[in-house]
Design an enzyme around this catalytic site. Structure first.
Site, PDB file in Angstrom:
ATOM      1  N   CYS A  22       2.319   3.180 -57.689  1.00  0.00           N
ATOM      2  CA  CYS A  22       2.583   1.899 -58.326  1.00  0.00           C
ATOM      3  C   CYS A  22       4.076   1.713 -58.576  1.00  0.00           C
ATOM      4  O   CYS A  22       4.722   2.581 -59.172  1.00  0.00           O
ATOM      5  CB  CYS A  22       1.809   1.792 -59.628  1.00  0.00           C
ATOM      6  SG  CYS A  22       2.026   0.195 -60.441  1.00  0.00           S
ATOM      7  N   ASN A  33      -0.451   3.434 -44.900  1.00  0.00           N
ATOM      8  CA  ASN A  33      -0.558   2.187 -45.648  1.00  0.00           C
ATOM      9  C   ASN A  33       0.747   1.409 -45.495  1.00  0.00           C
ATOM     10  O   ASN A  33       1.821   1.979 -45.578  1.00  0.00           O
ATOM     11  CB  ASN A  33      -0.835   2.509 -47.126  1.00  0.00           C
ATOM     12  CG  ASN A  33      -0.932   1.286 -48.012  1.00  0.00           C
ATOM     13  OD1 ASN A  33      -0.481   1.304 -49.146  1.00  0.00           O
ATOM     14  ND2 ASN A  33      -1.516   0.209 -47.519  1.00  0.00           N
ATOM     15  N   GLY A  34       0.604   0.098 -45.282  1.00  0.00           N
ATOM     16  CA  GLY A  34       1.780  -0.756 -45.204  1.00  0.00           C
ATOM     17  C   GLY A  34       1.827  -1.569 -43.927  1.00  0.00           C
ATOM     18  O   GLY A  34       1.805  -1.021 -42.826  1.00  0.00           O
ATOM     19  N   MET A  71      -6.749  -3.203 -55.842  1.00  0.00           N
ATOM     20  CA  MET A  71      -5.825  -4.267 -56.236  1.00  0.00           C
ATOM     21  C   MET A  71      -6.331  -4.871 -57.534  1.00  0.00           C
ATOM     22  O   MET A  71      -7.474  -5.324 -57.616  1.00  0.00           O
ATOM     23  CB  MET A  71      -5.714  -5.329 -55.138  1.00  0.00           C
ATOM     24  CG  MET A  71      -4.989  -4.840 -53.883  1.00  0.00           C
ATOM     25  SD  MET A  71      -4.888  -6.095 -52.576  1.00  0.00           S
ATOM     26  CE  MET A  71      -6.558  -5.981 -51.899  1.00  0.00           C
TER      27      MET A  71
END
Length: 379
Positions: free
Chosen positions: A104, A207-208, A20
């Site tokens: 991204c 992911n998520g 990040m």
């Protein structure tokens, strides 16, 4: 679970800290690693910036002295640059793992065909992956990739990307269960993660929407993923990695008791964070960097507006100590903050910004648009 194996690299806990921008610097990675085992990835850097010796890029490649497993996420749209950058990371920086960013969603990245837009061009994706793997293989360094479901619901790419990754020698693929159009809005599609698991033979990381350790365990159970990638869920909560380590080390069906930190422990973590930042970048800059974390650490606690404001303007460690002393160490962690989204969310986009004619064909090695030298947006 028995951990996560990525080529020659074994991670004790199947958990990866997502890069990040402005967050996962050396100080924060060490702070998280002190809480529990996992793979802690450096902020994303650009391949062109590294190859051309950009100082800002090199400044981001700083590692803590206790960071024995160096992991870096690399961004690039040009196979030649990515290959050269991968070799530099292995030969000059001693990295143990390289992750390639194809997830991204930020417009300034997708308008150049980068990030989550790039997997639409299948041959370009394959060329980039093959170059990176070829550069890293002589050093025994595994290459992984992170991607999204696709550009939008009408232009899904993740199954093709998984196949190409496997054919290119990639060690694992991480899937964020959202499209580029969704950005960070809505709910992550865990079913897509499960479909990718069935589609490829290499490990898939999910992911998520992992806000608590129980979410990570549930994702793995539902999808068959080999592990999880955690991003926004750890903002202001680096102890989430302690919870994840406990959850993944427990026996199947065993009830894991998670101890929520009181404000006193949160205060101590805040102080440790500021201390580590100071060690790596000096006190003045460290305090400026620390300010952005204050609201995440105190989210849901009863600390008053004046104290929050003063903490968000702190200029020295001595001043920070005075302000932290005002917090009630016995205040319990707010139940209202359990299992809820953290960090940026926003709204879905009506249109993803792409290069002109990008969607007309899924092929095209001649469509490379060279990335900026220093691009620090994660995704």
């Amino acid at each position: 679970m028995t951990g996560l194996t990525l080529g020659s690299l074994h991670v004790e806990t199947p958990v990866v800290l997502a890069p990040m921008a402005g967050i996962t610097n050396a100080a924060y990675r060490r702070l998280c690693a002190e809480q529990g085992a996992g793979l802690y990835v450096c902020e994303m850097i650009t391949s062109r910036g590294l190859v051309e010796g950009d100082q800002h890029t090199k400044d981001m490649l700083v590692f803590d002295e206790l960071e024995t497993v160096r992991s870096v996420q690399l961004y690039g749209t040009d196979p030649v640059y990515v290959g050269k950058a991968a070799e530099i990371l292995c030969a000059e920086y001693g990295v143990a793992h390289i992750d390639l960013n194809f997830g991204c969603p930020v417009p300034k990245v997708t308008r150049k065909g980068g990030g989550g837009a790039l997997p639409w061009k299948r041959d370009l994706l394959g060329a980039i992956l093959e170059r990176a793997v070829a550069a890293a293989t002589p050093y025994g360094v595994p290459v992984t990739m992170k991607t999204r479901k696709g550009i939008d619901d009408d232009h899904l790419t993740y199954l093709d990307a998984g196949r190409i990754a496997q054919e290119s020698g990639v060690a694992a693929i991480a899937l964020h269960g959202r499209t580029v159009a969704q950005a960070y809005s809505g709910r992550a599609d865990w079913e897509a993660i499960g479909r990718l698991v069935e589609h490829v033979d290499i490990p898939v990381l999910g992911n998520g929407d992992i806000w608590e350790a129980a979410d990570a365990v549930r994702m793995v159970e539902q999808t068959g993923a080999a592990g999880v990638v955690v991003g926004r869920g750890c903002l202001g909560r680096p102890w989430l990695f302690r919870d994840l380590a406990a959850a993944f080390s427990s026996a199947p069906g065993e009830q894991v008791v998670i101890e929520r930190p009181r404000l006193g422990e949160v205060r101590d973590v805040m102080r440790r964070h500021a201390e580590l930042l100071t060690r790596h970048m000096g006190e003045e800059r460290a305090c400026k960097e620390f300010r952005k974390h204050v609201s995440w650490y105190l989210k849901g606690f009863s600390a008053g507006g004046r104290l929050r404001r003063d903490l968000a303007l702190v200029t020295s460690l001595a001043e920070l100590d005075v302000l932290l002393a005002e917090l009630d160490p016995d205040e319990e962690f707010p139940a209202s903050e359990l299992g809820v989204p953290r960090g940026r969310q926003g709204s879905p986009r009506e249109r993803v910004v792409l290069p002109e004619g990008w969607l007309e064909s899924m092929e095209g090695l001649d469509c490379v648009i060279t990335e900026d030298v220093a691009e620090t947006t994660g995704g």
